[in-house]
Design a protein around this motif. Structure first.
Motif, PDB file in Angstrom:
ATOM      1  N   ASP A  18      -2.926  -2.348   7.789  1.00  0.00           N
ATOM      2  CA  ASP A  18      -3.477  -2.434   6.435  1.00  0.00           C
ATOM      3  C   ASP A  18      -4.460  -1.323   6.120  1.00  0.00           C
ATOM      4  O   ASP A  18      -5.164  -1.381   5.117  1.00  0.00           O
ATOM      5  CB  ASP A  18      -4.178  -3.790   6.232  1.00  0.00           C
ATOM      6  CG  ASP A  18      -3.187  -4.923   6.054  1.00  0.00           C
ATOM      7  OD1 ASP A  18      -2.115  -4.683   5.472  1.00  0.00           O
ATOM      8  OD2 ASP A  18      -3.475  -6.045   6.503  1.00  0.00           O
ATOM      9  N   ASP A  55      -8.792  -1.905   4.053  1.00  0.00           N
ATOM     10  CA  ASP A  55      -8.072  -2.452   2.909  1.00  0.00           C
ATOM     11  C   ASP A  55      -9.020  -2.727   1.737  1.00  0.00           C
ATOM     12  O   ASP A  55      -8.704  -2.436   0.586  1.00  0.00           O
ATOM     13  CB  ASP A  55      -7.339  -3.728   3.338  1.00  0.00           C
ATOM     14  CG  ASP A  55      -6.328  -4.199   2.323  1.00  0.00           C
ATOM     15  OD1 ASP A  55      -5.722  -3.353   1.635  1.00  0.00           O
ATOM     16  OD2 ASP A  55      -6.139  -5.427   2.205  1.00  0.00           O
ATOM     17  N   GLU A  56     -10.200  -3.271   2.033  1.00  0.00           N
ATOM     18  CA  GLU A  56     -11.161  -3.593   0.979  1.00  0.00           C
ATOM     19  C   GLU A  56     -11.664  -2.330   0.276  1.00  0.00           C
ATOM     20  O   GLU A  56     -11.962  -2.347  -0.906  1.00  0.00           O
ATOM     21  CB  GLU A  56     -12.366  -4.352   1.558  1.00  0.00           C
ATOM     22  CG  GLU A  56     -12.039  -5.686   2.187  1.00  0.00           C
ATOM     23  CD  GLU A  56     -11.508  -5.561   3.621  1.00  0.00           C
ATOM     24  OE1 GLU A  56     -11.834  -4.587   4.325  1.00  0.00           O
ATOM     25  OE2 GLU A  56     -10.719  -6.449   4.015  1.00  0.00           O
ATOM     26  N   LEU A 113       0.836  -1.200   0.000  1.00  0.00           N
ATOM     27  CA  LEU A 113       0.000   0.000   0.000  1.00  0.00           C
ATOM     28  C   LEU A 113       0.872   1.250   0.000  1.00  0.00           C
ATOM     29  O   LEU A 113       0.589   2.221  -0.711  1.00  0.00           O
ATOM     30  CB  LEU A 113      -0.946  -0.010   1.206  1.00  0.00           C
ATOM     31  CG  LEU A 113      -1.862   1.204   1.373  1.00  0.00           C
ATOM     32  CD1 LEU A 113      -2.702   1.470   0.121  1.00  0.00           C
ATOM     33  CD2 LEU A 113      -2.758   1.005   2.598  1.00  0.00           C
ATOM     34  N   ASP A 123      -8.896  -1.234  -2.286  1.00  0.00           N
ATOM     35  CA  ASP A 123      -8.275  -2.313  -3.042  1.00  0.00           C
ATOM     36  C   ASP A 123      -8.067  -1.922  -4.507  1.00  0.00           C
ATOM     37  O   ASP A 123      -7.006  -2.155  -5.074  1.00  0.00           O
ATOM     38  CB  ASP A 123      -9.123  -3.581  -2.929  1.00  0.00           C
ATOM     39  CG  ASP A 123      -8.453  -4.789  -3.544  1.00  0.00           C
ATOM     40  OD1 ASP A 123      -7.224  -4.935  -3.358  1.00  0.00           O
ATOM     41  OD2 ASP A 123      -9.138  -5.583  -4.220  1.00  0.00           O
TER      42      ASP A 123
END
Length: 116
Positions: free
Chosen positions: A46, A84-85, A7, A88
């Protein structure tokens, strides 16, 4: 791993592609991206932390995966965590990074601590 290095690379590439003058700074057990000497975005584990305009803060919290930043038990208005989702896809990540960049010129820099 204190923060998601993949990331971090994605954020760094976005800023480089936009010709943004930035530097990375380790903070909060993660990595912050500083623009104009001000915290713009950061990565903790994350999640992406973004500093956005407080005028769109409440509206942004309605978006799935956008949460209040709450380190101290008291949320900081204008700072959000993105799961995170939620980031993405590059298109989604770029949306949040651009919001943070757009607010950066209006953001106040934190006061420098004097060394004793």
């Amino acid at each position: 791993m204190a923060y998601n290095e993949f990331l971090a690379d994605r954020v760094s590439m976005f800023f480089k592609d936009k010709n943004v003058n930035f530097f990375e700074k380790k903070m909060f057990g993660g990595l912050c991206f500083m623009v104009d000497e001000k915290m713009c975005v950061g990565i903790v584990k994350d999640e992406l932390m973004a500093r956005i305009n407080p005028d769109i803060y409440e509206e942004s919290l309605l978006k799935e995966g956008c949460n209040k930043m709450n380190f101290t038990g008291r949320p900081m208005k204008g700072y959000v965590f993105l799961t995170d989702e939620t980031i993405d896809l590059d298109e989604d990540l770029h949306y949040w990074l651009q919001l943070a960049l757009d607010f950066n010129p209006l953001a106040k820099a934190s006061k420098k601590r004097k060394s004793s």
